[in-house]
Write a protein that holds these residues in place. Structure first.
Motif, mmCIF file in Angstrom:
data_model
loop_
_atom_site.group_PDB
_atom_site.id
_atom_site.type_symbol
_atom_site.label_atom_id
_atom_site.label_comp_id
_atom_site.label_asym_id
_atom_site.label_seq_id
_atom_site.Cartn_x
_atom_site.Cartn_y
_atom_site.Cartn_z
ATOM 1 N N ARG E 72 39.032 42.463 29.313
ATOM 2 C CA ARG E 72 39.597 43.394 28.229
ATOM 3 C C ARG E 72 38.489 44.232 27.708
ATOM 4 N N ARG E 73 37.134 43.875 28.073
ATOM 5 C CA ARG E 73 35.934 44.681 27.728
ATOM 6 C C ARG E 73 35.859 45.895 28.552
ATOM 7 N N HIS E 74 36.576 46.005 29.480
ATOM 8 C CA HIS E 74 36.739 47.195 30.564
ATOM 9 C C HIS E 74 38.142 47.977 29.945
ATOM 10 N N GLY E 75 38.898 47.304 29.165
ATOM 11 C CA GLY E 75 40.147 48.128 28.789
ATOM 12 C C GLY E 75 41.144 48.304 29.653
ATOM 13 N N THR E 76 41.233 47.269 30.955
ATOM 14 C CA THR E 76 42.092 47.621 31.878
ATOM 15 C C THR E 76 43.248 46.827 31.193
ATOM 16 N N ASN E 77 44.241 47.306 31.786
ATOM 17 C CA ASN E 77 45.768 46.365 31.674
ATOM 18 C C ASN E 77 45.493 45.210 32.409
ATOM 19 N N ILE E 78 46.153 44.051 32.009
ATOM 20 C CA ILE E 78 46.110 42.674 32.427
ATOM 21 C C ILE E 78 47.301 42.160 32.752
ATOM 22 N N LEU E 79 47.489 41.345 33.787
ATOM 23 C CA LEU E 79 48.740 40.654 34.101
ATOM 24 C C LEU E 79 48.214 39.411 34.808
ATOM 25 N N VAL E 80 48.632 38.161 33.852
ATOM 26 C CA VAL E 80 48.187 36.779 34.544
ATOM 27 C C VAL E 80 49.747 36.252 34.833
ATOM 28 N N THR E 81 49.650 35.668 36.216
ATOM 29 C CA THR E 81 50.924 35.265 36.688
ATOM 30 C C THR E 81 50.588 33.757 36.802
ATOM 31 N N ARG E 82 51.828 33.033 37.129
ATOM 32 C CA ARG E 82 51.981 31.685 37.431
ATOM 33 C C ARG E 82 51.319 30.755 36.321
ATOM 34 N N PRO E 102 57.359 33.913 28.684
ATOM 35 C CA PRO E 102 57.634 32.501 29.178
ATOM 36 C C PRO E 102 58.808 32.588 30.376
ATOM 37 N N SER E 103 59.716 33.393 30.305
ATOM 38 C CA SER E 103 60.671 33.618 31.095
ATOM 39 C C SER E 103 60.080 33.999 32.735
ATOM 40 N N ALA E 104 59.234 34.742 32.739
ATOM 41 C CA ALA E 104 58.423 35.093 33.807
ATOM 42 C C ALA E 104 57.128 34.347 34.194
ATOM 43 N N ARG E 105 57.028 33.394 33.325
ATOM 44 C CA ARG E 105 55.919 32.570 33.560
ATOM 45 C C ARG E 105 54.557 33.266 33.598
ATOM 46 N N ALA E 106 54.319 34.236 32.810
ATOM 47 C CA ALA E 106 53.305 35.036 32.880
ATOM 48 C C ALA E 106 52.631 35.819 31.606
ATOM 49 N N ALA E 107 51.711 36.262 31.416
ATOM 50 C CA ALA E 107 51.189 36.545 30.247
ATOM 51 C C ALA E 107 50.556 38.137 30.627
ATOM 52 N N THR E 108 50.422 38.820 29.610
ATOM 53 C CA THR E 108 50.035 40.373 29.907
ATOM 54 C C THR E 108 48.850 40.794 28.820
ATOM 55 N N TRP E 109 48.277 41.727 28.938
ATOM 56 C CA TRP E 109 47.431 42.345 27.679
ATOM 57 C C TRP E 109 47.126 43.919 28.005
ATOM 58 N N LEU E 110 47.585 44.514 27.244
ATOM 59 C CA LEU E 110 47.678 46.070 27.452
ATOM 60 C C LEU E 110 46.472 46.840 26.687
ATOM 61 N N GLY E 111 45.252 47.341 27.507
ATOM 62 C CA GLY E 111 44.385 48.115 26.914
ATOM 63 C C GLY E 111 44.792 49.408 26.749
ATOM 64 N N LYS E 112 45.683 50.029 27.404
ATOM 65 C CA LYS E 112 46.234 51.168 26.995
ATOM 66 C C LYS E 112 47.911 51.181 27.555
ATOM 67 N N PRO E 113 48.802 51.857 26.959
ATOM 68 C CA PRO E 113 49.915 52.064 27.206
ATOM 69 C C PRO E 113 50.280 52.136 28.775
ATOM 70 N N VAL E 114 51.430 51.181 29.310
ATOM 71 C CA VAL E 114 51.717 51.788 30.869
ATOM 72 C C VAL E 114 52.371 53.013 30.792
ATOM 73 N N LYS E 115 51.973 53.760 31.846
ATOM 74 C CA LYS E 115 52.543 55.133 32.078
ATOM 75 C C LYS E 115 53.235 54.974 33.226
ATOM 76 N N ILE E 116 54.607 55.827 33.190
ATOM 77 C CA ILE E 116 55.632 55.744 34.161
ATOM 78 C C ILE E 116 55.269 56.533 35.252
ATOM 79 N N THR E 117 54.889 55.943 36.131
ATOM 80 C CA THR E 117 54.529 56.719 37.477
ATOM 81 C C THR E 117 55.249 56.576 38.792
#
Lengths: 249, 249, 249, 249, 249, 249, 249, 249
Positions: E72-82, E102-117
């Motif tokens: 989070r200190r780097h501001g990167t988006n994060i995806l935690v799985t399993r 919960p339905s994906a058994r995952a967690a996320t943190w967004l440092g910046k909005p996800v850009k559709i690429t």
């Protein structure tokens, strides 16, 4: 109940009330097994003074207790196998009269003393200390079935002198049960040292590529020593039972 | 060479040149096996009048012929197993004196008549006609090892009456060898009908999910009839050998 | 949305604005499924008075309760399978109106009485007492699907007389479901004794090289008795369902 | 021979020469099966007008010819399965009178016309052209056993429209046999489209991880469509046989 | 440390103290990686705006929290799985700022909005409701990696109309992820209906002979529809990742 | 036959004889597929200029020649895969006009030049020289399907510098196909070096515990590099096909 | 007891009461092992200053404590392996004097300082953080057996630069232990980069088709880099032990 | 081509045209491998005087001859492995100058005498005569790589005295290679008798449940003797290579 029917039928033949061809025809439709005709005896074990065997695994404690109680009324000896620590504790509280053998994960009840009917000694050998419960199950089974049983434990092939030091004992036995996990090599070595029938029991001891006993099982089936036969993984009871039959040949 | 050393050592003891404790110490460092001390006898089979066994598979015909010739000079009986049609034809041309048993894929040579030393009858049973070669290998092995052998072939479980009609023969045997492919169910049925030791031999007969005998092997290992032990797939020789040991218990 | 398009198109045809060949061409490009054309009926089971089936395994208790509640509003009969002891206890507390069948690990709710529509008797046979839960699941499934069901339990092949004594019952059935673990030999014996279709169900009962039912599964697939078909390990429901379809052929 | 003994025994009872209790005792010792008592009929297939079946695989050509010749003398219809190209050519030269069906790898001989005794149509479906031999074996078996047989070939799931276009035919059948290799997915799709029993036949078609049909076999056993049962890999005969039994329920 | 050496060396070249050929020679012996030369960029994902991924399985909750805090200190988006239920509960108490799925058994943190690429739509399809967690993991992964994601759940092959009704949606996607357990047949059907790349994900859903996903895996590898590729059992993340790479080709 | 019914129906609507709602109702009951409505196009490959593919394995040479002749009449490009040396020799004698590619075990016929429609380069990499035939099959498939193809052969991981020296080429490709036998490690290394989709192809190269490609297959499925998807063992065609679809996303 | 016999015998020789040839004959019949002759030394590890090893898995905590206490009395160094968290906690409460190494799941006790007797450095490398416990077990084992040990962790092949950056360290070691799960590719890469013996340790890390380490095991056995040998799954101890033997060659 | 760029760059630095920091920056972007920087040497074997190795399996005879001819021009020693009888015969006719070793299925060419560089003796042991080809391959490999090699053949565990009689030879070796098929038990026994590193080689010798070496492989991986490492089935070359590396530690 059908026995009476048979007597009636024959009486009718005797008195001429029933013609022979009709009697033949009727006989064909009687449920013959219940008449005791050539009855297939499934109490084969009992006839030889073998105990009744109760497989504890997959049964609830109260059911085991009930079965034991019923059997005790007939005075037959009883062997209960595959009892884990918890089931044993529960059975103790139920006051079934069973004697427990924790090292063999089994329990017994003796309605009459076990009579030695086996010809020679059944020698139970195991490779490592972890194989002992299976070896003890085999020993107890053979004991309950009327054999003199001796034990030679913790003589795995990585310390080959341990089995060599006991070579004379191998030849003094009539049948050998060899229990081993991991690579299952002990039966090959034992089979090469003696002329006696060897029953190999693979155990699920090991980890990784032992695949719960598959490795030991395959090793034993491929034994380079002729005269080795194999039972299922962890099947100490089966080995003890087979050894008992062999010891009566 | 060490034998002399031993004699020398004892001579020195005798003459007083060597003190007893020193002799004990020196004895500890002699390579005992070469002295012939407590030699482990690997001719275990021969001591009981068993034949010499030559595994034909993986050997070239000329090597088999040479081995047989060497053995004949000792007058020992000989059993050559796992001979395919081509090898038999080649061996015939080599005039080895062998007698061929095509149905058992084997050959024999008798230096002296086989003496019956086994206690009772070894009964060899097989499920289908395709299992016969393995059953014949088992039969021939047991015969060559001094047993009276009887056969009961083509009595698979899908026609259960065939084995039932021969139930009395099961009990008249001392040891039973039961050979079956496909699902390998016959040993369970036979084991349930008799009190005698049953050696189960899975065969590679079948197709698809029989996986070259794996299915029959697993079926036999999981037999619900106690007293059944198992040998490797298609191992008729091993079963005949084990039956011979059991028949001498 | 497309339904309107269809009506518009037909109106145009009717009013002469659209020529028939053009209408045919346009029809070809409509996404037919959304028009409800030739809808593939997935309620195949329901059309025959079969119950709705809820697989309990892998579902949370509250979800099962909600599904059941929704179904009850439609008055359909319900079969919930694969309920372990704990889920049953939780469901009882939720007052769903379900009737529990612990021996079959299942529950049912009847919106209307089950009507017998199957032709003959579905006979469910099992080899050992440990196979009973799977056999009961098969029995309950067949019952809920409108079949007369009879049971013949604990008739394994190691005591072959048990199945022989009941041979007449085999022939009186229209379809047989045979449930067995360990070596899975029972279907072969049953298949050899009767002319009726046999559905074999391997169970995960056994230990060691039974490999959680794999041994029984392979045994059944390799059955030497023709006419035996097999379902997945422990799949009592599948066997009951297939038997129901067969009983309506 | 024992039948006479029985009549004699009964005659003796009738004439008073044999007391009833003695008769009972003697009856107990007669080998009942040979008396025809409750004889287990292994000619189950023949009773229904089924043909005699000869498994060609593993038999030598001259033996097949001899068996066929013997059967022809009884006038029974004959089905010879698992004939490869070479065996067919050899059999042709032996003038056995057999009619060959190369696409089914089989041959037949008709002593009398096959009578249709099956209730409805047996529809044999296969996924790819490589699966046709197995499908033809199933078709021929069902035909020889008195069923109307229809075929629907080359309708694999990768071109799902092919099976959809024939959906009406699925429902018009009484029993369906679905033959597929590779991933074995076709039975699931077919099972989802119809209410009829589906017998799935995995084939050894495929390469790499198809593992000679194992992949298709597992796929079929795990079918998400209820009502699907499975036979051994490449077992077209078994499927045709089972379908015939089902078609007579 | 070597960076200085490099500067020194170049300075010597510059100052004429070191001839060019000698400099070339010396450069050859420097441990180049530590100089940062042609550094192989392992942050390949990050360069494209991909999130940092933390595999939750096998990590303790406090370690996950620490990693997330550092990221989070780097501001990167994060995806935690399993993440199983318990770990999610623990992480919630640790106030990591993560958003849970919960339905994906995952967690996320967004440092910046996800850009559709990603170019087109990633369509995630699954066969049964039990496959949803794996499908949701794939969906969330693809979303976090900058793709438009659509879902089509519970369209298994036993009810083939469900997938047919949605055929147009298949063609509207750029990449398809197809998740299925049991026999794993859905990717074959989907692959046959569309021209788009299909990533198949076997799940461990099923019982008995599904062998924890092995059956579905083999089915998918043997798919008769060309263009289907496969990832590991239950590997929703891997499928989502691969789909993202494909969607950027 | 139904086409006429449709025209009749529309004529009736046109003439006012049939009301629109009735027409809608009747349309619902027509077997739509036979009308050609919404025909599911299985010529998906052809629509994109893909060649017709003939799987040579399991087909007789004369059948392949006939299929090729028929296709040539339509002018479509043709790819024949899985041709062994003998079949190639036979096909050559049959003057089919095919061009042979022995290194890819394939043949082609071009009715029109292949048009490059794929976005970027498909780079085909293989680990060892024994993997080349599979890699060539993948290359030829991708070429025939309209892709620019480059090759990088014999760059296995035991000589890691070989793949490192070509790292720039990895990034210049749009899609990568990585072919490897033995332990199948190359896709993991390649996947870690690039951002592009990697299709891994296990080959049956190896011996002993490679188990005909199973080892490589498992290695690839468990790749620690995200973005790697896998096809069946030796399935070069499948990889080339999937790469072509990906190269058009 | 036999020792006395030997002394007696030699005394008799000395005193002339026993002739030398008779002494030789008698010596042949003594059970030589019990005399301590040519005793096979099973304390092979101890002779080299190796520690006593106690396998914690499958042993109860109190038994471990008792064994450790007994060993401490001899002053030997002790290594206890395979201790899970709970057993460690229990052992701590038992005040055994053991020093715990949680990351290696092991404990040690030093009766005397470990003396470095190994020739060079044992370098322990692992692919991912999840492989660390096995790598630590290997490291600790090698340390306790008198080797200088270095570690290089988390250098998996998907980020190939990580191992490349440390290439010089590979060559500086005498023996390398490479620990990896999933596809098990790291030993191949390492083996290709160095001339030193590589011991590969597969771990059970992974999911799905990793099959608890089978995938990594097969990968390593099929390594394309010569010079790689393999130990059992998760067998860090075995690798450390083998490395120690190699480091003394 | 980049080499010039480097020289240019350094020249510019030298002439002052390029500042040092700019030079550093530019160096970072050069594709270093092509510059020959820190070239990873894949001729690792050659550097130690090891021979070039040609794997004969899967290569055509003329290609082998061509490779050998090319190598001979460099004067390097050559080892060609995995040559079957036919290939040897063909190579002989091609007058390659190779010396053939039929018992090792290999051929060699010596450009210069092999220099003994290995520390001690590599002792190659095998269990049965069928294992000899693999043992000879290992022996020849080790010889060609500069080791003194001794052999101890046909000392399987079923005749345990054979290996015991040679126990002193075990300790006199530096490294042991133990080759065995069937149950693969010999390495455990050998490992228990010596302190030296043991490399176990499973062979595909056996039948039935030996599963082409799988049984021996599993046995060796599960060896109860620490210090045993394993190579692939039949991989005599790999064992000889690994032993050579160990013998240089």
């Amino acid at each position: 109940m059908y026995a009476e029917l048979l007597v009636q039928l024959l009486e009718q033949v005797r008195s001429g009330k029933l013609a022979v061809p009709s009697a033949v025809a009727q006989l064909r439709h009687l449920p013959f097994e219940d008449l005791g005709f050539a009855k297939i005896d499934h109490h084969r074990a009992l006839r030889q003074g073998f105990p009744e065997v109760v497989m504890g695994q997959g049964k609830q404690t109260k059911d085991i207790a009930a079965i034991v109680a019923a059997m005790r009324r007939h005075g037959t000896n009883i062997l209960v196998t595959r009892l884990d620590t918890e089931k044993m504790a529960q059975l103790k509280r139920l006051r079934t009269g069973l004697k427990f053998h924790p090292s063999a994960r089994a329990a017994t009840w003796l309605g009459k003393p076990v009579k030695i009917t086996g010809r020679g000694i059944v020698l139970v050998i195991c490779a490592g200390t972890s194989d002992i419960p299976v070896a003890e199950e085999a020993s107890l089974t053979a004991s309950m079935m009327g054999n003199r049983v001796e034990k030679l434990f913790d003589v795995g092939v990585a310390g080959i002198h341990r089995i060599l030091e006991n070579r004379l004992r191998l030849d003094s036995a009539a049948v050998l049960i060899v229990v081993a996990g991991m690579e299952g090599a002990l039966p090959s070595v034992v089979g090469g040292l003696t002329n006696k029938p060897v029953i190999a029991v693979p155990t699920s001891i090991g980890y990784g590529a032992s695949f719960k006993g598959l490795s030991a099982l395959l090793g034993m089936l491929n034994s380079c020593a002729a005269g080795v036969t194999v039972v299922n993984i962890d099947n100490g009871f089966g080995a003890g039972f087979a050894a008992s039959l062999i010891n009566r040949v």
